[in-house]
Design a protein around this motif. Sequence first.
Motif, short mmCIF file in Angstrom:
data_model
loop_
_atom_site.label_atom_id
_atom_site.label_comp_id
_atom_site.label_asym_id
_atom_site.label_seq_id
_atom_site.Cartn_x
_atom_site.Cartn_y
_atom_site.Cartn_z
N HIS A 1 43.81 110.08 39.04
CA HIS A 1 43.70 111.28 39.88
C HIS A 1 45.09 111.75 40.29
O HIS A 1 45.26 112.90 40.73
CB HIS A 1 42.85 111.02 41.12
CG HIS A 1 43.56 110.27 42.20
ND1 HIS A 1 43.79 108.92 42.17
CD2 HIS A 1 44.13 110.69 43.36
CE1 HIS A 1 44.44 108.54 43.25
NE2 HIS A 1 44.68 109.58 43.99
N LEU B 1 35.02 108.83 44.28
CA LEU B 1 34.52 107.50 43.90
C LEU B 1 34.30 106.66 45.16
O LEU B 1 33.31 105.93 45.26
CB LEU B 1 35.51 106.82 42.95
CG LEU B 1 35.14 105.41 42.49
CD1 LEU B 1 33.78 105.37 41.78
CD2 LEU B 1 36.22 104.84 41.56
N GLY C 1 40.52 113.72 41.74
CA GLY C 1 39.53 112.67 41.97
C GLY C 1 38.56 112.95 43.09
O GLY C 1 37.88 112.05 43.57
N ARG C 2 38.49 114.22 43.49
CA ARG C 2 37.64 114.55 44.63
C ARG C 2 36.27 115.09 44.20
O ARG C 2 35.48 115.52 45.03
CB ARG C 2 38.33 115.58 45.52
CG ARG C 2 39.52 114.97 46.25
CD ARG C 2 40.12 115.93 47.25
NE ARG C 2 41.13 115.27 48.08
CZ ARG C 2 41.95 115.91 48.88
NH1 ARG C 2 41.92 117.24 48.96
NH2 ARG C 2 42.83 115.24 49.61
N HIS D 1 39.18 105.67 45.34
CA HIS D 1 39.73 106.90 45.90
C HIS D 1 38.72 108.04 45.88
O HIS D 1 37.93 108.18 44.94
CB HIS D 1 40.96 107.31 45.08
CG HIS D 1 41.36 108.75 45.27
ND1 HIS D 1 42.12 109.16 46.35
CD2 HIS D 1 41.07 109.87 44.56
CE1 HIS D 1 42.29 110.48 46.28
NE2 HIS D 1 41.67 110.93 45.20
N GLN E 1 43.13 100.97 35.07
CA GLN E 1 44.01 101.40 36.16
C GLN E 1 44.57 100.21 36.94
O GLN E 1 45.75 100.16 37.28
CB GLN E 1 43.26 102.32 37.12
CG GLN E 1 42.85 103.64 36.51
CD GLN E 1 42.00 104.49 37.46
OE1 GLN E 1 42.51 105.08 38.40
NE2 GLN E 1 40.71 104.54 37.22
N SER F 1 40.32 105.50 40.63
CA SER F 1 39.57 106.74 40.81
C SER F 1 38.95 107.20 39.50
O SER F 1 39.15 106.60 38.45
CB SER F 1 40.48 107.83 41.34
OG SER F 1 41.34 108.28 40.32
N TYR F 2 38.19 108.28 39.59
CA TYR F 2 37.71 108.94 38.38
C TYR F 2 38.89 109.53 37.62
O TYR F 2 39.92 109.85 38.22
CB TYR F 2 36.76 110.10 38.75
CG TYR F 2 35.48 109.68 39.42
CD1 TYR F 2 34.66 108.70 38.88
CD2 TYR F 2 35.08 110.30 40.61
CE1 TYR F 2 33.47 108.35 39.51
CE2 TYR F 2 33.89 109.95 41.24
CZ TYR F 2 33.09 108.97 40.68
OH TYR F 2 31.92 108.62 41.29
N ARG F 3 38.71 109.73 36.32
CA ARG F 3 39.73 110.38 35.49
C ARG F 3 39.65 111.88 35.77
O ARG F 3 38.81 112.58 35.20
CB ARG F 3 39.44 110.10 34.02
CG ARG F 3 40.53 110.58 33.08
CD ARG F 3 40.08 110.51 31.63
NE ARG F 3 40.01 109.18 31.09
CZ ARG F 3 41.01 108.59 30.42
NH1 ARG F 3 42.14 109.23 30.22
NH2 ARG F 3 40.86 107.38 29.92
N ASP F 4 40.50 112.38 36.63
CA ASP F 4 40.33 113.76 37.10
C ASP F 4 41.60 114.26 37.78
O ASP F 4 41.64 114.45 39.00
CB ASP F 4 39.14 113.80 38.08
CG ASP F 4 38.89 115.21 38.61
OD1 ASP F 4 39.31 116.19 37.95
OD2 ASP F 4 38.25 115.33 39.68
#
Lengths: 258, 258, 258, 258
Positions: C44, C120, C78-79, C117, C96, C70-73
């Motif tokens: 993120h 997530l 990551g929100r 994060h 990660q 976190s998400y891959r974003d």
Amino acid sequence: MTRSGPPTIDLNADLGEGFGIWRLGDDEALLGVVTSANVACGFHAGDPVTMRRVCTAAVAAGVAVGAQVSYRDLAGFGRRFIDVPADELTADVLYQLAALDGIARSAGGGVGYVKPHGALYNAVVTHEQQARAVVEAVGAYDASLPVLGLPGSALLRIAGDAGLATVAEGFADRAYTAAGRLLPRSEPGAVIHGEAAVVERAVRMVTDGVVLAVDGTPVAVAVASVCVHGDTPGAVQLARAVRGALETAGVTVSAFAG
Amino acid sequence: MTRSGPPTIDLNADLGEGFGIWRLGDDEALLGVVTSANVACGFHAGDPVTMRRVCTAAVAAGVAVGAQVSYRDLAGFGRRFIDVPADELTADVLYQLAALDGIARSAGGGVGYVKPHGALYNAVVTHEQQARAVVEAVGAYDASLPVLGLPGSALLRIAGDAGLATVAEGFADRAYTAAGRLLPRSEPGAVIHGEAAVVERAVRMVTDGVVLAVDGTPVAVAVASVCVHGDTPGAVQLARAVRGALETAGVTVSAFAG
Amino acid sequence: MTRSGPPTIDLNADLGEGFGIWRLGDDEALLGVVTSANVACGFHAGDPVTMRRVCTAAVAAGVAVGAQVSYRDLAGFGRRFIDVPADELTADVLYQLAALDGIARSAGGGVGYVKPHGALYNAVVTHEQQARAVVEAVGAYDASLPVLGLPGSALLRIAGDAGLATVAEGFADRAYTAAGRLLPRSEPGAVIHGEAAVVERAVRMVTDGVVLAVDGTPVAVAVASVCVHGDTPGAVQLARAVRGALETAGVTVSAFAG
Amino acid sequence: MTRSGPPTIDLNADLGEGFGIWRLGDDEALLGVVTSANVACGFHAGDPVTMRRVCTAAVAAGVAVGAQVSYRDLAGFGRRFIDVPADELTADVLYQLAALDGIARSAGGGVGYVKPHGALYNAVVTHEQQARAVVEAVGAYDASLPVLGLPGSALLRIAGDAGLATVAEGFADRAYTAAGRLLPRSEPGAVIHGEAAVVERAVRMVTDGVVLAVDGTPVAVAVASVCVHGDTPGAVQLARAVRGALETAGVTVSAFAG
């Protein structure tokens, strides 16, 4: 359902779903079968070189180009729902649509319609905010572009309310519920196997406007396009068989988009 | 160099160079100073929401929108040379240009010119193949779009040969060699500090077509646009001072792009 | 709630949340305040150079390093909730965690704990499958690593069941419901403003194990870490005030992780 | 060149070079042929799920895992030179190496060596700064890890100077110059076609330490590993033939890494 005159149907498939060195599906073969190509726009697949190649080939083959817009998710191929706020989704769709349209225009064509991909396609069946966000992007870019989606979806309803043309599509290789919805892929029997069965469903769906639900009851489905696939072994052959059977049944296979 | 009538100059700056949550520079303030906004297109910076916001604000401010195309390099902010084959670079530039243009048009404007960013800007000064690839993308998209770049660069030469309009730009805060080229940033004194010095150079460059090289010799520089920066503290203030001094000197500050 | 001896608390904050050229928050200042740094791992935010710099500085400051997975974003920081299948999420977290741990070890330290994060973090409060996926990744990498999260969350329950150490954290600047859950940010009053109020809540939370809910009822909250923020103007000053007040109240502020 | 006892050789190939939905090459088949798997680490290919799957399969097959580190370039598959500053490259390599090592350890193995990929592999043959950056990353992570590369390259020289073990590799399907360098792929005849020719070259390279250059002169090549490919039709069969011929010639095929 009664119809006057010989029926006409569009056949659409996903194309250009590689990225960089990676390929997926047989774009060239599909262009010989379908009348509309849903071209990936870079967010779940489709690098610019691939987009250019597919657009050029589609123009040469007389196949309509549609913007296959999706979540920004290369790692997940756009198959994972993302809870994107509406303004971000609108901007993302606008970006993808404009990029593909520019590439298609430079190839002598242009984007003729918009179809959401993967998890976004599924989300906008019921997710009002995301459906509205997609519609807003299409309207902001070019309000003359039709939106292709599931009959009964929030997407098509909201698009119609916004004055956009809508195109309902059916799936010859997917099971339907008695209510006329797609049986979720997680359910047994969700995907119809066997060329004969798929072909028969496609012809009946197009000529009679009917599909047999999982419980055997006939369900009315009024579709202007049938979705075929090209990413599995045998898929192109199946698509060819569907098209052949439709034409044998007197159906005119042609694109809905100019 | 003789000129007839009061001189006119364009002021350009990079805008929209944030990504997602991250911001860089003061876009809003710069829109009150410059006449042309080089808007990042998503490859080195510039997510679609940011692109939309900047385009909307630029249209409202009467500032021309340019496509600030770059290498695909978010992690390096497009500042690292990438040896992209020509066909990939053409497709990448076409994609970025089309995406921004669609967003700008949906905001009531449209892309008025193209300017390469960062390492691509530097590469196309001498890299014939990459310069040609950029020119090919612009020509394929819209051959009426001017290309903004360094005087004497391969980019402007090849663009001109291809029938594209070209716009030469100058830098009031960068040192020039006696040959009229930019002193590389790695050299001492490459960046001119001090508002008075920068302002004086801008005015002389525009009104006399002359800049003093590092060795003190006057060098002819014929530019139609002056690049200012907005990503450092004090940068916006400096840009304002440059514009103010130009106007005081009788120069008309206006965009070259329609 | 009775406690023996002077209480001890950890203060954690998110660090290293820039990417490439972009910065967010004042990492250096926060390292002078907190005892645990949740370091972004690249999905993120957090490019490898930033990760290295923050780990090196954290080791120098004696601050524990946690993997802020976190998400891959990157585009959404990551929100945005992403419906990632469990096996993909486990692999993403493992990747990660390992990457940051290697960087931290090369800087003379090592990852001391794991904290999800953004979206997530919120998802694993109730999303059993994603919580299990995170726990599986931590267990697969190093079963001695504690997991930091919300008291009562699925994450901490499943982590505990799996034999991982768990660390409950509280928020001095967030409103709680009478049931002891965080009031969603979408609700009015969800964020507590005013240094005095935040500081008072932090001290009472740590020394008495109590926080006042939005309806005024005292709620028991047993936390071993308090989360502070550094990404808004004044945030670092607020964090300093919280730490100062805790120490004045006789609380020992120290990391839970070795 | 004299050798005592029966020769031993390692066979290495690139594995795990898919990303998300996309696959490249036949990892499973290659694991039955090679003794060392260069596993992509996510920057040019190799999502975390793929990395986990390949590491697990490699451990089960008794094949050594190497970190195939590369430029951050999914769109270009790491085949485009990127002028990354040394500190960024070091951090990028460290990140990739640590991520793969963590995944490999969680699968019961661990990274046994490092081999740069694609354009980075080619760059570090002569690019001192980038070679040094890679070496610095390996040394910072685990100075006991060998580096696999081209004999005579800056990479192996600098790695050796830094106290790292080095492993020289040869290519049975590539033409060599009389100076013992690889003939660039842009030259005609750069790739050797025909199973018989490739197999013969592999055996002679390993048993005699000699390869015939393009001009027919025998060139000494001392290699501890031979690189085979798996990404083209017939490639796996060719790799099997190379291994079979080596074993028939009395060569022991085994990994250099523990």
